[in-house]
Design an enzyme around this catalytic site. Structure first.
Site: not given
Ligand SMILES: [Zn+2]
Length: 420
Positions: A236-237, A287, A381
């Site tokens: 993610d991110d 996301h 992440h």
């Molecule tokens: Zn996130």
């Protein structure tokens, strides 16, 4: 009794007799009269709709001998032979009998939960006729290409009419039993960190419990994949200019496909990294644009968050994703519905490596290796601040391979489309 009272009673008597005389038709006659007023074509559609409703109440549709209350897919297979097509899709399995125009959805235990009819005569039915006869639907679900009229019947059965936006008539109908559709293979969420306070840990445990049951109730929300020796690695991110490219390199080296939930704003900042991930066969998923808690936003703001992220990704890889992970895993019915309208399923996770809390590579690896189960979706992440995930990755991949797990992308794990 005085004259006045006699007069009043007399008038009442006349009035009542008049009312009765004026309304002598039986309900049969009334129905006949109503039918005479309808054009012939409408009449056939009405008759068909009445038949559909009658059968739906029994969990069946248009002459299917199998129902969504107590039929098994093995009964259909014994009688009708091998289906023309059998597929795992979303949270269930689907068997298609082309010649008979039926598709059956069934769960891992073989219980039929969805009976769909693709009979040609359905095309004659319009949404106006449906609403005329049954009133407004209990739910009107809208996606990019179709409208779904949902009527909730007794025993929780749903009768759904699927109408493509470009056509006038019903494309197919579905009689659906959500109780049987519930996926029995639902994992609880694992992963620990020594860095969390006791109260933060308690509220995380509470959130995990709630989100798992929320996913169970929602067809389009996923915590894990099916009970097979497969898992998915998700990041993610990102993207950033350093950690994401390092992760891509490691995945490529091991020939493992990763799943990147990118933020729209970061996609715009690092388009080359997105392009590289896509070209090398990894999934580019959404996301949101700004990484905010979507349930706290207005309808319009939620739509914009989803749309802007989709557009940012599309402008780099030429495709819009159809999978979103809501920031912080925060979601609710409204967010799921809005995402669905824009063509997205919501995919969360069943193992949290907590690489944002207790960051050491060894903790990331342990959180996976101590808990891994069939179908796990693993959360990590790939933004600039999470340098340890990339360091943990080689040990993690090797450990999973040693245990016999295949690492696949979410399209493969869940059998849903990654792009629109
Ligand atoms: Zn996130």
């Amino acid at each position: 009794m005085n004259k006045k009272s006699i007069l009043v009673i007399g008038m009442l008597f006349i009035l009542l007799t008049a009312c009765y005389a004026d309304n002598p038709a039986t309900s049969d006659q009334l129905q006949q009269r109503e039918e005479e007023l309808q054009p012939k074509e409408g009449n056939q559609a009405l008759e068909l709709l009445n038949r559909i409703m009658e059968q739906a109440k029994k969990g069946m549709t248009l002459g299917s001998p199998y129902n969504v209350l107590d039929s098994k897919i093995d009964e259909a297979k014994a009688e009708w032979g091998k289906p023309d097509n059998e597929d795992h899709a979303g949270k269930g399995f689907y068997a298609t009998y082309q010649n008979k125009s039926f598709v059956f959805g069934f769960n891992e235990a073989g219980d039929i939960f969805d009976v769909r009819s693709y009979a040609k005569e359905l095309n004659e039915i319009t949404s106006v006729q449906i609403e005329d006869l049954f009133g407004q639907p209990d739910q009107l679900r809208e996606t990019n290409n179709e409208e779904i009229y949902v009527y909730e019947l007794e025993r929780k059965i749903e009768l759904k009419f699927i109408i493509p936006k470009e056509e006038k008539g019903v494309h197919h109908l579905s009689v659906f039993n959500p109780e049987r559709a519930k996926n029995e293979y639902v994992l609880d969420i694992k992963g620990e960190s020594h860095q969390l306070s006791a109260s933060a840990w308690e509220s995380m445990k509470e959130w995990r419990k709630q989100i798992v049951s929320f996913a169970q109730e929602n067809e389009n929300v996923y915590i894990n994949g099916p009970n097979k020796k497969q898992v998915a690695l998700t990041f993610d991110d990102g993207p950033d200019g350093k950690v994401t490219p390092a992760i891509i390199d490691i995945l490529d080296e091991y020939n493992v496909k990763g799943n990147f939930f990118f933020l729209g704003r970061n996609v715009e900042a690092f388009p080359e990294v997105v392009k590289k991930a896509y070209t090398n066969g990894h999934l580019i998923l959404s996301h949101s644009y700004n990484h905010v808690e979507l349930p706290k936003l207005s309808t319009k703001e939620i739509q914009i968050e989803i749309e802007q992220a989709g557009n940012a990704i599309k402008s780099v890889i030429g495709k819009e994703p159809s999978i979103i992970r809501t920031p912080y895993g925060e979601t609710n019915k409204q967010v799921v519905e809005l995402a669905q309208q824009q063509g997205y399923s919501v995919v969360l996770w069943s193992i949290d490596t907590l690489d944002w809390s207790q960051k050491e590579a060894s903790n990331i690896v342990n959180n996976v290796m101590n808990h891994v189960r069939n179908g796990d979706i693993i959360l990590m992440h790939s933004d600039a601040k999470k340098t340890e995930a990339a360091k943990a990755l080689p040990d993690l991949i090797e450990g999973l391979q040693e245990k016999g797990f295949e690492m696949v992308d979410l399209e493969t794990l869940l059998n849903i489309k990654a792009y629109q």
